[in-house]
Design an enzyme around this catalytic site. Structure first.
Site, PDB file in Angstrom:
ATOM      1  N   PHE A   1      32.309  48.793  43.126  1.00  0.00           N
ATOM      2  CA  PHE A   1      32.075  49.695  41.462  1.00  0.00           C
ATOM      3  C   PHE A   1      31.201  48.649  40.791  1.00  0.00           C
ATOM      4  O   PHE A   1      31.439  47.314  40.900  1.00  0.00           O
ATOM      5  CB  PHE A   1      33.330  49.640  41.250  1.00  0.00           C
ATOM      6  CG  PHE A   1      34.455  50.932  41.706  1.00  0.00           C
ATOM      7  CD1 PHE A   1      34.449  51.282  42.721  1.00  0.00           C
ATOM      8  CD2 PHE A   1      34.495  52.107  40.593  1.00  0.00           C
ATOM      9  CE1 PHE A   1      35.112  52.959  43.293  1.00  0.00           C
ATOM     10  CE2 PHE A   1      35.316  53.248  41.061  1.00  0.00           C
ATOM     11  CZ  PHE A   1      35.360  53.369  42.109  1.00  0.00           C
TER      12      PHE A   1
ATOM     13  N   LYS B   1      25.306  42.330  46.335  1.00  0.00           N
ATOM     14  CA  LYS B   1      25.950  41.865  47.503  1.00  0.00           C
ATOM     15  C   LYS B   1      26.119  43.056  48.150  1.00  0.00           C
ATOM     16  O   LYS B   1      27.397  43.292  49.037  1.00  0.00           O
ATOM     17  CB  LYS B   1      27.507  42.604  46.401  1.00  0.00           C
ATOM     18  CG  LYS B   1      27.761  42.299  44.918  1.00  0.00           C
ATOM     19  CD  LYS B   1      29.236  42.300  44.577  1.00  0.00           C
ATOM     20  CE  LYS B   1      29.524  41.888  42.992  1.00  0.00           C
ATOM     21  NZ  LYS B   1      30.783  41.672  42.555  1.00  0.00           N
TER      22      LYS B   1
ATOM     23  N   ASN C   1      43.825  41.470  33.569  1.00  0.00           N
ATOM     24  CA  ASN C   1      43.003  42.708  32.626  1.00  0.00           C
ATOM     25  C   ASN C   1      43.525  44.669  32.563  1.00  0.00           C
ATOM     26  O   ASN C   1      44.723  44.541  32.973  1.00  0.00           O
ATOM     27  CB  ASN C   1      41.009  43.139  33.601  1.00  0.00           C
ATOM     28  CG  ASN C   1      42.179  43.320  34.889  1.00  0.00           C
ATOM     29  OD1 ASN C   1      42.349  44.691  34.996  1.00  0.00           O
ATOM     30  ND2 ASN C   1      41.196  42.850  36.111  1.00  0.00           N
TER      31      ASN C   1
ATOM     32  N   LYS D   1      56.388  25.475  32.293  1.00  0.00           N
ATOM     33  CA  LYS D   1      55.922  26.932  31.609  1.00  0.00           C
ATOM     34  C   LYS D   1      55.184  25.229  30.168  1.00  0.00           C
ATOM     35  O   LYS D   1      56.030  24.485  29.916  1.00  0.00           O
ATOM     36  CB  LYS D   1      57.386  27.295  30.225  1.00  0.00           C
ATOM     37  CG  LYS D   1      57.056  28.016  29.552  1.00  0.00           C
ATOM     38  CD  LYS D   1      57.889  28.411  28.711  1.00  0.00           C
ATOM     39  CE  LYS D   1      57.857  29.954  27.636  1.00  0.00           C
ATOM     40  NZ  LYS D   1      58.518  29.926  26.318  1.00  0.00           N
TER      41      LYS D   1
ATOM     42  N   LYS E   1      23.763  44.754  41.496  1.00  0.00           N
ATOM     43  CA  LYS E   1      24.607  44.171  42.401  1.00  0.00           C
ATOM     44  C   LYS E   1      24.880  45.305  43.635  1.00  0.00           C
ATOM     45  O   LYS E   1      25.021  44.530  44.571  1.00  0.00           O
ATOM     46  CB  LYS E   1      26.280  44.897  41.583  1.00  0.00           C
ATOM     47  CG  LYS E   1      26.743  44.210  40.841  1.00  0.00           C
ATOM     48  CD  LYS E   1      28.218  44.572  40.267  1.00  0.00           C
ATOM     49  CE  LYS E   1      28.645  43.973  38.366  1.00  0.00           C
ATOM     50  NZ  LYS E   1      29.201  44.153  37.554  1.00  0.00           N
TER      51      LYS E   1
HETATM   52  N1  CTP Z   1      35.095  42.135  43.317  1.00  0.00           N
HETATM   53  C1  CTP Z   1      35.396  41.797  44.257  1.00  0.00           C
HETATM   54  N2  CTP Z   1      35.276  40.630  44.107  1.00  0.00           N
HETATM   55  C2  CTP Z   1      35.655  39.772  43.008  1.00  0.00           C
HETATM   56  C3  CTP Z   1      34.655  40.533  42.097  1.00  0.00           C
HETATM   57  C4  CTP Z   1      34.700  41.792  41.859  1.00  0.00           C
HETATM   58  O1  CTP Z   1      35.529  42.408  45.730  1.00  0.00           O
HETATM   59  N3  CTP Z   1      35.818  38.383  42.853  1.00  0.00           N
HETATM   60  C5  CTP Z   1      33.880  43.715  43.317  1.00  0.00           C
HETATM   61  C6  CTP Z   1      34.692  45.244  42.444  1.00  0.00           C
HETATM   62  O2  CTP Z   1      36.239  45.338  42.970  1.00  0.00           O
HETATM   63  C7  CTP Z   1      33.972  45.676  41.911  1.00  0.00           C
HETATM   64  C8  CTP Z   1      32.166  44.489  42.468  1.00  0.00           C
HETATM   65  O3  CTP Z   1      32.467  43.888  43.041  1.00  0.00           O
HETATM   66  O4  CTP Z   1      33.700  46.501  43.125  1.00  0.00           O
HETATM   67  C9  CTP Z   1      31.768  44.391  41.352  1.00  0.00           C
HETATM   68  O5  CTP Z   1      32.875  43.979  40.134  1.00  0.00           O
HETATM   69  P1  CTP Z   1      32.634  43.428  38.833  1.00  0.00           P
HETATM   70  O6  CTP Z   1      33.923  43.315  37.920  1.00  0.00           O
HETATM   71  O7  CTP Z   1      31.592  44.999  38.042  1.00  0.00           O
HETATM   72  O8  CTP Z   1      31.679  42.686  38.720  1.00  0.00           O
HETATM   73  P2  CTP Z   1      31.357  41.260  39.066  1.00  0.00           P
HETATM   74  O9  CTP Z   1      30.763  40.969  40.489  1.00  0.00           O
HETATM   75  O10 CTP Z   1      32.652  40.884  39.136  1.00  0.00           O
HETATM   76  O11 CTP Z   1      30.213  40.876  38.230  1.00  0.00           O
HETATM   77  P3  CTP Z   1      30.437  40.847  36.465  1.00  0.00           P
HETATM   78  O12 CTP Z   1      31.065  41.071  36.348  1.00  0.00           O
HETATM   79  O13 CTP Z   1      29.143  39.241  36.301  1.00  0.00           O
HETATM   80  O14 CTP Z   1      29.100  41.613  36.099  1.00  0.00           O
END
Ligand code: CTP
Length: 398
Positions: A323, A341, A208, A288, A337
């Protein structure tokens, strides 16, 4: 508060005369100053001038009989809150970079565990020379603050980069760094940063746009406030130099999970700023993938959520910050969240805000806390946003 203690190291370059101004600047701003000089420095400035301005005994001879019977380079290293070597010649830079201690100043540098500022000053050709540059890099890696020389007219008659930064500027840099509060002294802080790369085959991955900058700024800001920081980062070109940061490089979400879980229990504060992949290929192809077919189906499986896993097992004395990067129903999703979480704070970035989120040097965030409060930071530099996040963290742990 008692006066801050500075040791100014002076080495043998023409810019040594400017060190006298530096001594005066620290003295007139309430610092206690002691000076360690090399024998060559004393060809340019006299002990009498140094001792008169600093109002302290000059330290230049390692073997001079000491009135107090202290081992002087050890007691001076303990006394100092900080050391500033200005001017720093190629010689002292090379010696310190390679652990050589053959006089008062070089010995003192090796014995010091406090912040060290180095202001190089030399001829432009010497400054550009690869060995000198390599040695400066080594000092940066040791955590020294390098105050870059300026370009201009040099004492040797040429014009180029090598002129010591002006004493007023050196003073301001040192003073500002030492004025940072130490609210996180003795605290362990874990920060995740950057993207993760999930391998599809040996040459491709799912990634990403995260640069890692927000997490790196948080790590620097926490270390500056005295924290012992572990920065678990996905692939990024960013570097960090603060000696209080231990960097752990990872590639995938799975590796980031393992590294974080191994140390989570010992942490006081955990900040999950990484853009962790939510899905990863069920199996990376060993070779590959060839474009033999018209389409390709990748089977992806969910990664383990680091934030949510830590949220489940964290103790009450641990602070967990996550975040949320959202594109719609921002506050609603971020609040969800926060609860699902079990985080104490969620830092919300909205991709709708210009200059916020991925790939920018600025950010604009809204912080949501468990007691229902919100703290808004306007669009600013990510270093400044990092400080705002730590302000909220410190207000909760207090
Ligand atoms: N995060 C994490 N481990 C993962 C995915 C996310 O620790 N496998 C943490 C990120 O570092 C961030 C938070 O979760 O602090 C939220 O990440 P975000 O991508 O916004 O949300 P997701 O939980 O992935 O949910 P969605 O993609 O459905 O919004």
């Amino acid at each position: 508060m008692s006066a801050k203690h500075i040791v100014i190291g002076i080495t043998g370059g023409i810019a040594a005369y400017k060190s006298l101004t530096l001594i005066r600047l620290f003295k007139s701003n309430g610092y206690e100053v002691k000076v360690a000089a090399t024998q060559h420095a004393l060809e340019f400035v006299t002990p009498l001038t140094i001792e008169t301005l600093s109002q302290n005994k000059l330290y230049a001879d390692m073997f001079a009989a000491s009135v107090t019977r202290d081992v002087e380079h050890i007691s001076l290293a303990d006394w100092a809150d900080c050391m500033v070597v200005a001017p720093a010649t190629a010689n002292i830079i090379g010696k310190f970079a390679h652990g050589i201690a053959d006089d008062a100043l070089s010995t003192l540098l090796l014995a010091t565990r406090k912040p060290i500022f180095i202001a190089p000053a030399m001829n432009d050709k010497m400054f550009e020379e690869p060995t000198v540059q390599h040695n400066i890099d080594l000092l940066r890696q040791k955590g020294c603050h390098i105050i870059d020389p300026q370009s201009g007219f040099l004492a040797c008659g040429s014009t180029g980069t090598g002129r010591m930064e002006e004493p007023e500027k050196i003073f301001t840099i040192v003073h500002q760094t030492l004025s940072v509060p130490q609210r996180l002294a003795g605290k362990k802080v874990m920060i995740t940063a950057g993207p993760t790369y999930e391998p599809i085959d040996p040459v491709r991955f799912i990634g990403n746009h995260s640069s890692g900058l927000m997490g790196f700024c948080l790590a620097e800001a926490a270390a500056e406030e005295g924290a012992e920081v572990t920065l678990v980062t996905g692939p990024t070109h960013l570097t960090c130099s603060h000696p209080g940061i231990r960097r752990v490089d990872v590639m995938t979400a799975g590796e980031m999970f393992e590294q974080c879980m191994a140390i989570a229990e010992q942490q006081d504060i955990m900040i999950m700023a990484a853009a962790v992949a939510d899905f990863t290929p069920a199996q990376a192809a060993p070779e590959k993938i060839k474009k033999e077919h018209d389409s390709l189906d990748l089977h992806l499986v969910k990664t383990r959520d680091i934030l949510a896993t830590i949220g489940k097992q964290k103790r009450n004395d641990q602070l967990l910050i996550g975040f949320a990067l959202e594109t719609e129903h921002e506050v609603e999703n971020a609040t969800k969240k926060l609860h699902t979480k079990n985080a104490d704070v969620i830092v919300l970035n909205s991709l709708r805000d210009k200059g916020a989120g991925f790939g920018t040097s600025t950010n604009k965030v809204l912080m949501l806390t468990r007691d229902g409060q919100t703290h808004e930071s306007e669009l600013k530099d990510k270093h400044a946003i990092a400080k705002d996040i730590l302000d909220v963290a410190c207000s909760i742990i207090k």
